[in-house]
Write a protein that holds these residues in place. Sequence first.
Motif, PDB file in Angstrom:
ATOM      1  N   ALA A 109      -2.160  -5.328   2.379  1.00 61.80           N
ATOM      2  CA  ALA A 109      -1.233  -6.213   3.088  1.00 61.80           C
ATOM      3  C   ALA A 109      -0.164  -6.753   2.153  1.00 61.80           C
ATOM      4  O   ALA A 109       0.882  -7.191   2.599  1.00 61.80           O
ATOM      5  N   THR A 110      -0.406  -6.714   0.854  1.00 59.54           N
ATOM      6  CA  THR A 110       0.530  -7.324  -0.091  1.00 59.54           C
ATOM      7  C   THR A 110       1.460  -6.324  -0.760  1.00 59.54           C
ATOM      8  O   THR A 110       2.364  -6.727  -1.485  1.00 59.54           O
ATOM      9  N   ASN A 111       1.273  -5.031  -0.560  1.00 59.60           N
ATOM     10  CA  ASN A 111       2.218  -4.109  -1.200  1.00 59.60           C
ATOM     11  C   ASN A 111       3.242  -3.598  -0.191  1.00 59.60           C
ATOM     12  O   ASN A 111       3.071  -3.683   1.019  1.00 59.60           O
ATOM     13  N   THR A 112       4.332  -3.099  -0.722  1.00 61.32           N
ATOM     14  CA  THR A 112       5.488  -2.735   0.094  1.00 61.32           C
ATOM     15  C   THR A 112       5.187  -1.607   1.073  1.00 61.32           C
ATOM     16  O   THR A 112       5.551  -1.685   2.249  1.00 61.32           O
ATOM     17  N   VAL A 113       4.555  -0.538   0.589  1.00 58.03           N
ATOM     18  CA  VAL A 113       4.290   0.620   1.450  1.00 58.03           C
ATOM     19  C   VAL A 113       3.327   0.250   2.573  1.00 58.03           C
ATOM     20  O   VAL A 113       3.583   0.547   3.750  1.00 58.03           O
TER      21      VAL A 113
END
Length: 185
Positions: A93-97
């Motif tokens: 949930a916290t990374n861009t992809v």
Amino acid sequence: MSTNIEREFKTILTAAQAHAIAAAYPFAAAFTQTNHYFDTASGALRQLHVGLRLRQFADHAEQTLKVPTGPGRTLTELTDPLPAGTASLQLTATNTVGHWLRSQGITAPLTEFAVATTKRRLAELPAGLLTLDHTTYGNGRSDWELELEYHHRDAAAATFQAILTRFGITATPPQNKVARAAANC
């Protein structure tokens, strides 16, 4: 995490043309990268004209989502750095992809459908970054590609055309690497 707008000119080359260009420009030492391409079983990313890859280098890895954002070959690249040796996507949930995929309602499992290994050489030119790739696919076939990534289109267009003219190359825009890898599993 990084976001990059990719603007580039590309063409497929013969091996002889690639060797001549390699000898003519100040390329840095070659390095190898292995690209693993992913999609859902239903082809949700392909239907959106989006490419998702996990790229492994000798000392690190990264996952990149390429999203069309304009005319021609204008793409936005959403990239999350990953630790060396990473062998699978890290979609949190916290990374861009991971965030982008969820924002598009893509929650189905992603599976690898193709792999390609590229020996890449880079040269900084005043008009942009010149890239010479020799890519080998899962079935053993390979191809050569020349790319000029740019910030200023007019200067890059003139430079790219001068390279094509100098080496007698007829521009042959390639399919993207995702499609080429899929066709050569």
